[in-house]
Design a protein around this motif. Structure first.
Motif, PDB file in Angstrom:
ATOM      1  N   VAL A  63      47.001  11.710 -18.252  1.00 37.62           N
ATOM      2  CA  VAL A  63      45.642  11.526 -17.727  1.00 37.62           C
ATOM      3  C   VAL A  63      45.635  10.533 -16.572  1.00 37.62           C
ATOM      4  CG1 VAL A  63      43.343  10.654 -18.310  1.00 37.62           C
ATOM      5  CG2 VAL A  63      44.540  12.157 -19.906  1.00 37.62           C
ATOM      6  N   ILE A  64      46.343   9.426 -16.713  1.00 34.33           N
ATOM      7  CA  ILE A  64      46.350   8.415 -15.656  1.00 34.33           C
ATOM      8  C   ILE A  64      47.054   8.939 -14.409  1.00 34.33           C
ATOM      9  CG2 ILE A  64      47.252   6.137 -15.038  1.00 34.33           C
ATOM     10  CD1 ILE A  64      46.623   5.190 -17.817  1.00 34.33           C
ATOM     11  N   LEU A  65      48.050   9.794 -14.569  1.00 36.95           N
ATOM     12  CA  LEU A  65      48.738  10.353 -13.402  1.00 36.95           C
ATOM     13  C   LEU A  65      47.805  11.182 -12.530  1.00 36.95           C
ATOM     14  CD1 LEU A  65      52.218  11.389 -14.832  1.00 36.95           C
ATOM     15  CD2 LEU A  65      51.753   9.648 -13.099  1.00 36.95           C
ATOM     16  N   ALA A 265      58.044  14.879 -20.553  1.00 36.18           N
ATOM     17  CA  ALA A 265      58.853  14.520 -19.392  1.00 36.18           C
ATOM     18  C   ALA A 265      59.349  15.774 -18.683  1.00 36.18           C
ATOM     19  CB  ALA A 265      60.028  13.649 -19.826  1.00 36.18           C
ATOM     20  N   VAL A 266      59.801  16.764 -19.448  1.00 35.44           N
ATOM     21  CA  VAL A 266      60.210  18.041 -18.854  1.00 35.44           C
ATOM     22  C   VAL A 266      59.009  18.728 -18.208  1.00 35.44           C
ATOM     23  CG1 VAL A 266      61.082  20.344 -19.390  1.00 35.44           C
ATOM     24  CG2 VAL A 266      62.156  18.339 -20.414  1.00 35.44           C
ATOM     25  N   LEU A 267      57.870  18.689 -18.886  1.00 39.31           N
ATOM     26  CA  LEU A 267      56.671  19.340 -18.354  1.00 39.31           C
ATOM     27  C   LEU A 267      56.256  18.737 -17.019  1.00 39.31           C
ATOM     28  CD1 LEU A 267      54.487  21.483 -19.166  1.00 39.31           C
ATOM     29  CD2 LEU A 267      53.145  19.571 -20.032  1.00 39.31           C
ATOM     30  N   LEU A 268      56.368  17.422 -16.893  1.00 31.83           N
ATOM     31  CA  LEU A 268      55.927  16.757 -15.668  1.00 31.83           C
ATOM     32  C   LEU A 268      56.941  16.852 -14.537  1.00 31.83           C
ATOM     33  CD1 LEU A 268      54.321  13.492 -17.120  1.00 31.83           C
ATOM     34  CD2 LEU A 268      53.124  15.436 -16.115  1.00 31.83           C
ATOM     35  N   MET A 347      45.928   4.137 -10.103  1.00 34.64           N
ATOM     36  CA  MET A 347      45.371   4.928  -9.016  1.00 34.64           C
ATOM     37  C   MET A 347      45.844   6.376  -9.065  1.00 34.64           C
ATOM     38  SD  MET A 347      43.497   2.686  -7.658  1.00 34.64           S
ATOM     39  CE  MET A 347      42.960   3.568  -6.193  1.00 34.64           C
ATOM     40  N   GLY A 348      46.837   6.657  -9.910  1.00 38.15           N
ATOM     41  CA  GLY A 348      47.321   8.015 -10.069  1.00 38.15           C
ATOM     42  C   GLY A 348      48.455   8.367  -9.133  1.00 38.15           C
ATOM     43  N   GLY A 349      49.178   9.448  -9.489  1.00 39.36           N
ATOM     44  CA  GLY A 349      50.202   9.983  -8.608  1.00 39.36           C
ATOM     45  C   GLY A 349      51.538   9.292  -8.641  1.00 39.36           C
ATOM     46  N   ARG A 350      51.685   8.227  -9.411  1.00 33.86           N
ATOM     47  CA  ARG A 350      52.955   7.498  -9.441  1.00 33.86           C
ATOM     48  C   ARG A 350      53.235   7.001 -10.849  1.00 33.86           C
ATOM     49  NH1 ARG A 350      54.316   2.116  -8.711  1.00 33.86           N
ATOM     50  NH2 ARG A 350      52.194   1.585  -8.058  1.00 33.86           N
ATOM     51  N   GLY A 351      54.394   7.357 -11.359  1.00 28.78           N
ATOM     52  CA  GLY A 351      54.773   6.941 -12.701  1.00 28.78           C
ATOM     53  C   GLY A 351      55.614   8.003 -13.377  1.00 28.78           C
ATOM     54  N   ALA A 352      56.106   7.688 -14.571  1.00 28.35           N
ATOM     55  CA  ALA A 352      56.942   8.622 -15.321  1.00 28.35           C
ATOM     56  C   ALA A 352      56.896   8.232 -16.789  1.00 28.35           C
ATOM     57  CB  ALA A 352      58.380   8.615 -14.805  1.00 28.35           C
ATOM     58  N   ALA A 354      59.416   7.902 -18.731  1.00 23.23           N
ATOM     59  CA  ALA A 354      60.454   6.925 -19.056  1.00 23.23           C
ATOM     60  C   ALA A 354      59.867   5.514 -19.046  1.00 23.23           C
ATOM     61  CB  ALA A 354      61.610   7.035 -18.065  1.00 23.23           C
ATOM     62  N   GLY A 355      58.993   5.250 -18.094  1.00 23.65           N
ATOM     63  CA  GLY A 355      58.326   3.957 -18.043  1.00 23.65           C
ATOM     64  C   GLY A 355      57.410   3.741 -19.226  1.00 23.65           C
ATOM     65  N   THR A 356      56.690   4.790 -19.634  1.00 23.59           N
ATOM     66  CA  THR A 356      55.817   4.677 -20.802  1.00 23.59           C
ATOM     67  C   THR A 356      56.627   4.362 -22.053  1.00 23.59           C
ATOM     68  OG1 THR A 356      54.209   6.203 -19.842  1.00 23.59           O
ATOM     69  CG2 THR A 356      54.136   5.889 -22.223  1.00 23.59           C
ATOM     70  N   LEU A 357      57.777   5.006 -22.201  1.00 21.48           N
ATOM     71  CA  LEU A 357      58.652   4.712 -23.332  1.00 21.48           C
ATOM     72  C   LEU A 357      59.062   3.244 -23.324  1.00 21.48           C
ATOM     73  CD1 LEU A 357      60.450   5.603 -25.704  1.00 21.48           C
ATOM     74  CD2 LEU A 357      62.186   6.263 -24.033  1.00 21.48           C
ATOM     75  N   VAL A 358      59.415   2.723 -22.152  1.00 26.81           N
ATOM     76  CA  VAL A 358      59.786   1.308 -22.043  1.00 26.81           C
ATOM     77  C   VAL A 358      58.600   0.416 -22.388  1.00 26.81           C
ATOM     78  CG1 VAL A 358      60.463  -0.495 -20.422  1.00 26.81           C
ATOM     79  CG2 VAL A 358      61.626   1.707 -20.375  1.00 26.81           C
ATOM     80  N   GLY A 359      57.417   0.751 -21.883  1.00 25.22           N
ATOM     81  CA  GLY A 359      56.236  -0.057 -22.163  1.00 25.22           C
ATOM     82  C   GLY A 359      55.900  -0.095 -23.648  1.00 25.22           C
ATOM     83  N   VAL A 360      55.993   1.035 -24.313  1.00 21.02           N
ATOM     84  CA  VAL A 360      55.721   1.078 -25.754  1.00 21.02           C
ATOM     85  C   VAL A 360      56.737   0.242 -26.522  1.00 21.02           C
ATOM     86  CG1 VAL A 360      55.665   2.607 -27.768  1.00 21.02           C
ATOM     87  CG2 VAL A 360      54.541   3.305 -25.653  1.00 21.02           C
ATOM     88  N   LEU A 361      58.004   0.346 -26.136  1.00 26.04           N
ATOM     89  CA  LEU A 361      59.044  -0.424 -26.824  1.00 26.04           C
ATOM     90  C   LEU A 361      58.881  -1.926 -26.588  1.00 26.04           C
ATOM     91  CD1 LEU A 361      62.206   1.793 -26.236  1.00 26.04           C
ATOM     92  CD2 LEU A 361      60.834   1.567 -28.314  1.00 26.04           C
TER      93      LEU A 361
END
Length: 438
Positions: A63-65, A265-268, A347-352, A354-361
């Protein structure tokens, strides 16, 4: 490649590395001298604990992307716990069955209809010379009757599977189909309202958050604050599978979380849908003018968010053995924080992912470290807030920008003449020197 550039490219993992080092260095030691933080049981417990927030954060990332926001995920997750607990413990056409079963049947019909129509149009497009560009004509059989028949067939199969379970209480496989379908429909409604009304996602999802909280309480019953779930007594024993260790190695909730990260991740990264998501987040108007179906992609993003939130609700019931209408209070803030810490831009359009996984951990390991040291819960919130600020500061600014003031100060100490002159004075003296040259 310079050291600063290398560090800037790997800054996503700084926070996780620092948290790991702190946990190892300050971990309590067991009676046998083992590091408790590094013990396998402790690390698997961390993965189990972050699975619920992680699933919600995966949907929030999508959603944020697209430069959106979903404040309703906490209430939708709580709605999923109420649906799960009710379907597990009560037989008959309860309010939960009235919501979940028709939702699953409708989603089955829609999924089969869209898939068959997509495949039919793809086969039709391949006919003719290579490179020929022509507008495909309307074919009632290909675009309507065949997909409709496939949708009805799949919907009938789902109905024949789910409806008999209403009288005998639901099992885990039926839960994993019916409850996420209900969440998918809730998310799709949010997305449709945003698209059709051209409204701000913040306002729509805030209203949905309040509405879903009320719907959860109505579904649970006016006098039910908690719906207890006891495997083998008022619920089927197979609900214990969702909180067990897979082959004694990996907790099942963590498997759901890691699986969702891998799938999305594959979907994106490898599908057209993912390219559309990044294009819309980068510049929605340009994406629309390029022919991208912006409205449909937005609805799909919010639908995925709702689906993953209710899936997290199922895991919540399995782990805590209860359904609560307010189980997801504040969960949306944790999910947003994990996504932003992972480097996804609001702001959207930037991210992945893998970063979300790191943030959750990072969140999970930080909470674990504080709990191992019996830190006051209120002080834990202060630490978490500080971690969010520091990590986002590192994510949003390059290391060279952060170190620029220190390099300037060091250069000034080395050059007393430059230090004695202010920037404005340096410019005026330079002009003066150039003007006096013959």
């Amino acid at each position: 490649m310079s050291v600063l550039r290398l560090l800037s490219r790997t800054k996503l993992y700084w926070g996780l590395l620092v948290i790991l080092l702190i946990g190892i260095a300050f971990s309590p030691v067991s009676g046998s001298g083992r590091n408790i933080f590094l013990s396998y049981g402790n690390l698997t417990d961390v993965l189990r604990q972050v699975s619920i927030t992680g699933l919600v954060a995966v949907g929030m990332t999508v959603v944020i992307l697209i430069a959106g926001i979903d404040l309703s995920v906490g209430s939708v997750m709580a709605f999923g716990t109420v649906l799960t607990a009710t379907l597990l413990t009560e037989a008959g056409w309860t309010s939960a069955a009235t919501v979940a079963v028709p939702a699953a049947i409708s989603i089955a019909f829609l999924a089969a209809f869209l898939l068959v129509r997509f495949l039919g149009r793809g086969l039709k497009h391949r006919e003719g010379p290579v490179g020929a560009r022509r507008r495909p004509g309307r074919d009632p059989l290909r675009d309507g009757w065949v997909p409709g028949a496939a949708g009805l067939a799949l919907a009938a199969l789902v109905a024949l599977w789910l409806v008999p379970q209403i009288g005998t209480k639901f099992g885990v496989p039926a839960l994993l189909v019916a409850v996420p379908c209900a969440g998918l429909m809730v998310g799709a409604v949010s997305g449709a309202i945003i698209v059709a009304g051209r409204l701000q996602p913040f306002i729509v999802t805030l209203a949905m958050m309040v509405g879903m909280l009320g719907l959860s309480r109505l579904t649970a019953g006016q006098d039910s604050a908690v719906l207890p779930v006891y495997a083998g007594t008022n619920a089927t024993a197979d609900i214990e599978l969702l909180r067990s260790m897979l082959w004694g190695v990996l907790p099942v909730p963590g498997l759901f979380f890691l699986g969702a990260v891998a799938v999305f991740a594959v979907l994106l990264r490898l599908t057209v849908f993912g390219r559309y998501v990044y294009a819309i987040g980068g510049n929605e108007e340009a994406a629309r003018l390029s022919g991208i179906p912006v409205d449909r992609v937005k609805i799909a993003a919010y639908a995925f968010s709702g689906m993953l939130a209710t899936l997290a609700g199922i895991l919540y019931v399995a782990q805590y053995r209860q359904g609560k209408p307010d189980a997801g209070a504040g969960l949306e803030l944790d999910a947003i924080a994990a996504v932003v810490i992972g480097g996804t831009s609001l702001m959207g359009g930037r991210g992945a992912l893998a970063g979300t996984l790191v943030g959750v951990l990072i969140f999970g390991l930080l909470s674990n470290i504080l709990q191992l040291h019996n830190i006051n819960s209120n002080l834990q919130l202060v630490f978490k807030g500080a971690i969010i600020i520091v990590t986002v500061l590192l994510q949003e600014r390059n290391l060279a920008d952060l170190l620029a003031p220190f390099r300037t100060a060091r250069a000034a100490r080395r050059d007393p003449a430059a230090r004695s002159e202010a920037p404005g004075q340096q410019g005026s003296s330079l002009i003066h020197r150039e003007g006096t040259q013959p």
